[in-house]
Write a protein that holds these residues in place. Structure first.
Motif, PDB file in Angstrom:
ATOM      1  N   LEU A  17     -12.946  -5.861   7.278  1.00  0.00           N
ATOM      2  CA  LEU A  17     -11.833  -5.534   6.390  1.00  0.00           C
ATOM      3  C   LEU A  17     -11.414  -6.756   5.570  1.00  0.00           C
ATOM      4  CD1 LEU A  17      -9.630  -3.220   8.649  1.00  0.00           C
ATOM      5  CD2 LEU A  17     -10.839  -2.564   6.557  1.00  0.00           C
ATOM      6  N   THR A  53      -5.852  -3.440   2.098  1.00  0.00           N
ATOM      7  CA  THR A  53      -7.009  -3.675   2.973  1.00  0.00           C
ATOM      8  C   THR A  53      -6.790  -4.900   3.846  1.00  0.00           C
ATOM      9  OG1 THR A  53      -8.438  -2.722   1.253  1.00  0.00           O
ATOM     10  CG2 THR A  53      -9.513  -3.955   3.022  1.00  0.00           C
ATOM     11  N   GLY A  57      -6.720  -5.206   7.879  1.00  0.00           N
ATOM     12  CA  GLY A  57      -7.496  -6.195   8.612  1.00  0.00           C
ATOM     13  C   GLY A  57      -6.622  -6.995   9.561  1.00  0.00           C
TER      14      GLY A  57
END
Length: 419
Positions: A17, A53, A57
């Motif tokens: 990620l 994103t 992560g």
């Protein structure tokens, strides 16, 4: 429920990620130049995707951290693998805080690669959960290590902003002596980062190929009564041994490019059974970095800094200067507490002294003094712009040496990083 299996899966998810977030930030910055309709809308849209994103992560990274804590029975900051993964997580936390304040997508394009490199670097070390040695089995470990790493994480964000600032303001068309000097030093910073990436490429490449070499080393020590003690130990290499351990003989060695024997022996003054292997790692890091840098130069057909510079033309360097300063200003008191005050308390408990001139203690002090000078020159002497940016960059290079060089090259009480 196997917490460690969940932890390993979450760690892999976090890594990918982070890689995806970096790509999205690159699209937001680079694609902005190619978007014919509305470049600003393109930047905002892909920036939001990249930040979302990155958040995912970081959530996966938090999952890794807490599930490893549950499965291992202690906070995962006790060896080099655990500390570097925590540092990467802390850098993401610092980046999220700074990004929410300034909302600068360009910072993500440089902070995310740093996180990816640190996560990959952590993966070089043994990932097995290890029992705590007595010196680490104390709650002050949690306080000292986590606060010190959080302070260093804000320094990392300050470094990223300062590096972007330098890449933005250095004039690569200048041919005078001062201009060329600025260009060379900016390129050197990027080369230093490529060296770290080259090290990772070498380690994972030979690891994937199953390379192995073993040596048997005999060391002799004399105790206080003058009695000699001989000790035989086995040293394992994961990279082809250009340098073999001092006073050792080969047990086994896979051939590499026709090399069936080490080229030379580590010098006798390098202490420690792993001294030769560490020197060998440094040599391979430089060689791999040089090869990787040469390939990148061939692709770019100009210095890397000069290739990146045109993409930063619409960025306000004063904004980057402010971001770098604020990040360091936030990190400095946290680092002071964690790396000095809490560390001294822990040292008193673990080793019955507040200060002992251990290499890690000395370099933590050097780091603190350097950032103290940075803030003094910034606030009292009016050092802003390029001079301030160079200090922020050099400061984080000092941090990297404290984390990597001291732990892995210099022997001391903090040399519990793992093989």
């Amino acid at each position: 429920m196997n917490w460690l299996d969940i932890s390993s899966t979450a760690f892999i998810i976090a890594f990918f990620l982070y890689c995806a977030a970096f790509i999205f930030y690159a699209v937001a910055i680079g694609g902005k130049r190619w978007s014919n309709r509305d470049p600003e809308a393109h930047n905002r849209r892909w920036g939001r995707i990249a930040f979302a994103t990155a958040i995912l992560g970081w959530a996966a990274h938090l999952t890794f951290f807490f599930t490893r804590w549950a499965g291992g029975g202690h906070i995962p900051t006790s060896n080099m693998y655990e500390f570097m993964t925590f540092l990467a997580m802390a850098i993401m936390f610092a980046f999220i805080i700074v990004h929410l304040i300034y909302k600068n997508n360009l910072l993500g394009a440089f902070a995310l690669p740093l996180v990816v490199i640190i996560v990959a670097y952590a993966s070089v070390f043994p990932s097995e959960v290890q029992p705590l040695i007595p010196a680490l089995n104390n709650y002050w470990l949690k306080i000292h290590v986590t606060t010190a790493a959080t302070g260093e994480a804000f320094f990392a964000v300050g470094f990223a902003a300062a590096l972007v600032q330098l890449l933005r303001v250095v004039d690569f068309s200048r041919t005078d002596k001062k201009g060329r000097r600025e260009q060379r030093w900016t390129e050197f910073v990027l080369f230093f980062m490529v060296i770290i990436v080259g090290f990772l490429v070498a380690v994972f490449g030979f690891r994937a190929g199953g390379y192995e070499a073993k040596f048997q080393q005999e060391s002799v020590s004399i105790d206080q009564q003058g009695v000699e003690h001989s000790k035989v130990q086995t040293v394992e290499y994961g990279l082809p041994p250009i340098v073999k351990p001092y006073n050792s003989e080969k047990l086994s060695m896979d051939a590499f490019l026709g090399m069936k024997e080490p080229l030379f022996e580590a010098p006798s003054w390098m202490n420690g059974v792993n001294a030769g292997r560490k020197l060998n790692t440094v040599i391979w890091s430089v060689l791999s970095g040089l090869i990787l840098y040469a390939v990148l130069r061939l692709i770019s057909r100009k210095p890397l800094a000069a290739r990146i510079h045109p993409y930063l033309g619409d960025i306000d360097p004063e904004d980057l200067d402010e971001i770098s300063y604020r990040a360091i200003a936030i990190g400095f008191p946290i680092f002071t507490l964690g790396a000095l005050i809490f560390a001294m308390i822990w040292a008193q408990i673990a080793w019955s002294r507040f200060w002992g001139w251990d290499p890690k203690e000395v370099w933590a002090l050097i780091t603190w003094l350097f950032y103290s000078a940075y803030l003094h020159l910034r606030l009292s002497r009016g050092w802003q712009g390029t001079r301030s940016a160079w200090l922020a960059v050099i400061g984080f290079l000092v941090v990297l040496f404290t984390l990597i060089g001291v732990n892995l090259v210099i022997a001391g009480l903090h040399s519990y990083a793992g093989a």
